[in-house]
Design a protein around this motif. Structure first.
Motif, mmCIF file in Angstrom:
data_model
loop_
_atom_site.group_PDB
_atom_site.id
_atom_site.type_symbol
_atom_site.label_atom_id
_atom_site.label_comp_id
_atom_site.label_asym_id
_atom_site.label_seq_id
_atom_site.Cartn_x
_atom_site.Cartn_y
_atom_site.Cartn_z
ATOM 1 N N ALA A 1 0.803 -1.220 0.000
ATOM 2 C CA ALA A 1 0.000 0.000 0.000
ATOM 3 C C ALA A 1 0.836 1.271 0.000
ATOM 4 N N LYS A 2 1.998 1.240 0.653
ATOM 5 C CA LYS A 2 2.723 2.485 0.897
ATOM 6 C C LYS A 2 4.097 2.579 0.246
ATOM 7 N N GLU A 3 4.765 1.435 0.056
ATOM 8 C CA GLU A 3 6.183 1.542 -0.265
ATOM 9 C C GLU A 3 6.650 0.732 -1.454
ATOM 10 N N HIS A 4 5.772 0.026 -2.140
ATOM 11 C CA HIS A 4 6.293 -0.916 -3.121
ATOM 12 C C HIS A 4 6.917 -0.251 -4.334
ATOM 13 N N GLU A 5 6.471 0.956 -4.729
ATOM 14 C CA GLU A 5 7.071 1.600 -5.892
ATOM 15 C C GLU A 5 8.531 1.958 -5.621
ATOM 16 N N HIS A 6 8.790 2.538 -4.445
ATOM 17 C CA HIS A 6 10.164 2.876 -4.082
ATOM 18 C C HIS A 6 11.007 1.614 -3.923
ATOM 19 N N ALA A 7 10.440 0.609 -3.267
ATOM 20 C CA ALA A 7 11.182 -0.627 -3.035
ATOM 21 C C ALA A 7 11.483 -1.335 -4.349
ATOM 22 N N THR A 8 10.545 -1.288 -5.299
ATOM 23 C CA THR A 8 10.775 -1.913 -6.595
ATOM 24 C C THR A 8 11.917 -1.223 -7.327
ATOM 25 N N ALA A 9 11.990 0.092 -7.212
ATOM 26 C CA ALA A 9 13.089 0.826 -7.830
ATOM 27 C C ALA A 9 14.430 0.398 -7.224
ATOM 28 N N LEU A 10 14.457 0.204 -5.899
ATOM 29 C CA LEU A 10 15.680 -0.264 -5.250
ATOM 30 C C LEU A 10 16.058 -1.651 -5.732
ATOM 31 N N ARG A 11 15.054 -2.510 -5.830
ATOM 32 C CA ARG A 11 15.296 -3.891 -6.267
ATOM 33 C C ARG A 11 15.903 -3.898 -7.670
ATOM 34 N N ARG A 12 15.332 -3.082 -8.598
ATOM 35 C CA ARG A 12 15.835 -3.051 -9.963
ATOM 36 C C ARG A 12 17.195 -2.370 -10.031
ATOM 37 N N GLY A 13 17.498 -1.576 -8.996
ATOM 38 C CA GLY A 13 18.808 -0.949 -8.955
ATOM 39 C C GLY A 13 19.895 -1.873 -8.439
ATOM 40 N N GLY A 14 19.518 -3.073 -8.006
ATOM 41 C CA GLY A 14 20.502 -4.062 -7.593
ATOM 42 C C GLY A 14 20.871 -4.017 -6.132
ATOM 43 N N ASN A 15 20.091 -3.304 -5.288
ATOM 44 C CA ASN A 15 20.451 -3.182 -3.880
ATOM 45 C C ASN A 15 19.761 -4.198 -2.982
ATOM 46 N N ALA A 16 18.895 -5.024 -3.549
ATOM 47 C CA ALA A 16 18.081 -5.918 -2.725
ATOM 48 C C ALA A 16 18.870 -7.135 -2.256
ATOM 49 N N LYS A 17 18.403 -7.703 -1.149
ATOM 50 C CA LYS A 17 18.966 -8.957 -0.642
ATOM 51 C C LYS A 17 18.221 -10.101 -1.320
ATOM 52 N N HIS A 18 18.856 -10.798 -2.227
ATOM 53 C CA HIS A 18 18.195 -11.841 -2.996
ATOM 54 C C HIS A 18 18.182 -13.153 -2.212
ATOM 55 N N LEU A 19 17.040 -13.829 -2.281
ATOM 56 C CA LEU A 19 16.902 -15.097 -1.567
ATOM 57 C C LEU A 19 16.887 -16.297 -2.503
ATOM 58 N N GLY A 20 17.143 -16.074 -3.797
ATOM 59 C CA GLY A 20 17.158 -17.188 -4.731
ATOM 60 C C GLY A 20 15.789 -17.817 -4.910
ATOM 61 N N LEU A 21 14.761 -17.008 -5.142
ATOM 62 C CA LEU A 21 13.395 -17.488 -5.217
ATOM 63 C C LEU A 21 13.049 -17.948 -6.638
ATOM 64 N N ASP A 22 12.326 -19.053 -6.740
ATOM 65 C CA ASP A 22 11.941 -19.623 -8.029
ATOM 66 C C ASP A 22 10.582 -19.061 -8.444
ATOM 67 N N PHE A 23 10.596 -17.900 -9.096
ATOM 68 C CA PHE A 23 9.342 -17.247 -9.447
ATOM 69 C C PHE A 23 8.606 -17.958 -10.579
ATOM 70 N N LEU A 24 9.317 -18.651 -11.455
ATOM 71 C CA LEU A 24 8.629 -19.392 -12.521
ATOM 72 C C LEU A 24 7.731 -20.472 -11.918
ATOM 73 N N GLU A 25 8.272 -21.174 -10.923
ATOM 74 C CA GLU A 25 7.472 -22.203 -10.253
ATOM 75 C C GLU A 25 6.299 -21.579 -9.514
ATOM 76 N N ALA A 26 6.535 -20.443 -8.870
ATOM 77 C CA ALA A 26 5.469 -19.779 -8.130
ATOM 78 C C ALA A 26 4.378 -19.280 -9.066
ATOM 79 N N GLU A 27 4.751 -18.795 -10.234
ATOM 80 C CA GLU A 27 3.770 -18.322 -11.202
ATOM 81 C C GLU A 27 2.909 -19.477 -11.709
ATOM 82 N N ALA A 28 3.533 -20.634 -11.927
ATOM 83 C CA ALA A 28 2.774 -21.807 -12.355
ATOM 84 C C ALA A 28 1.751 -22.208 -11.298
#
Length: 249
Positions: A105-132
Motif C-alpha cells: 500500500a505504501k512503499e512498493h514503488e520505491h522498493a521496486t526501484a531499489l530492487r531493480r537498482g541491484g540493492n536488494a537482498k536476494h533469496l534465490g526465489l523460483d518465481f517461474l514455479e510460483a507463477e505456475a
C-alpha cells in the motif's frame, strides 16, 4: 489430508518450543539476537510463495510481483520491521501478511526501484514455479484467501517432505509411496489388503504401519506449525485456523 486434521491437537507437545524460529525472531525484536536473521530468513524462504501469489492476485503483473516480493524481504531482513510486532505477538503468518499489505500500500514503488537498482537482498526465489502455482489457483479466490491457502499447503507439504525424508533415510521410501495415500483417505478393507500385498505385510501389520505413519505425520505437521508461533496456546489456535483453510479447499 483433511481427514486427519482433527487429531493434530492431540499430538505430542514435547520440545516444540525450546528454540523455534519465530520465538528467536521475537526475542531479538528489542535486542541483537544472534540467530534472529537466520531464523527470519528461513521462515521467509519457506513461506514466500504465499506473498508472491498475494501480490499477483492483488493485481500486480509477474515482473512487478517478483520485484515487490524481493524488495519486501530486503526491508524485512535488513530494516526495523520487527518493531511493528504487537505485544501479543501472534503467529508469523499474521505478522507477515499484515506487513506485506502495508508494504504494498505504501512503499512498493520505491522498493521496486531499489530492487531493480541491484540493492536488494536476494533469496534465490523460483518465481517461474510460483507463477505456475498461481495460475492453477481458482480465479474466484480473493487475495487473502489465496495467501492463506498457499500458507496452509506449504506447511502441509513441509511435513510431507520431512516424513518422506525419514522413510528415505531408513531405506523405505517405496513403503512411503504406498502408505502415503492413507493420509488423505480412510481406506477400506480391500485397500489395506492391497497395500499389504505391495508391502509384503499381513493385514494387521499394514494397519499398524498406517497408524504409525499418520501419527508421525501429525507430529511433523504440528512441529512445522510450531516454528511459526511462540507458545502452546498460539499453536493450537494456528492449527485450527490452518485446518479450516485446508477444509475450504
Amino acid at each position: 489430508m483433511v481427514s486427519l486434521m482433527a487429531d493434530f491437537e492431540s499430538a505430542d507437545k514435547a520440545s516444540l518450543f525450546v528454540t523455534t524460529r519465530w520465538s528467536v525472531v521475537l526475542a531479538a525484536r528489542d535486542g541483537e539476537g544472534r540467530y534472529a536473521t537466520v531464523a527470519m530468513e528461513t521462515l521467509c524462504k519457506t513461506y514466500w510463495r504465499a506473498l508472491y501469489v498475494y501480490a499477483r492476485r492483488h493485481g500486480l503483473p509477474p515482473p512487478d510481483a517478483e520485484d515487490v516480493t524481493q524488495a519486501f524481504f530486503e526491508r524485512l531482513l535488513e530494516k526495523d520491521y520487527l518493531k511493528s510486532v504487537q505485544p501479543e505477538r501472534g503467529p508469523f503468518r499474521a505478522f507477515l501478511q499484515m506487513a506485506f499489505k502495508r508494504f504494498l500500500a505504501k512503499e512498493h514503488e520505491h522498493a521496486t526501484a531499489l530492487r531493480r537498482g541491484g540493492n536488494a537482498k536476494h533469496l534465490g526465489l523460483d518465481f517461474l514455479e510460483a507463477e505456475a502455482v498461481f495460475t492453477a489457483d481458482s480465479p474466484q479466490l480473493a487475495a487473502d484467501e489465496v495467501f492463506e491457502a498457499h500458507w496452509a499447503m506449504t506447511t502441509l507439504q513441509a511435513a510431507m517432505t520431512a516424513l518422506r525424508a525419514e522413510f528415505r533415510d531408513a531405506g523405505k521410501e517405496q513403503d512411503f509411496d504406498i502408505l502415503k495415500t492413507t493420509l488423505s483417505a480412510s481406506g477400506d478393507g480391500s485397500s489395506y489388503e492391497k497395500m499389504g500385498v505391495e508391502l509384503g505385510l499381513s493385514d494387521g501389520a499394514t494397519r499398524i504401519a498406517v497408524h504409525r505413519l499418520r501419527k508421525r505425520f501429525r507430529e511433523l505437521f504440528r512441529a512445522e506449525v510450531a516454528q511459526t508461533v511462540a507458545s502452546h496456546e498460539d499453536l493450537n489456535e494456528e492449527i485450527r485456523h490452518l485446518v479450516a483453510v485446508l477444509a475450504r479447499g
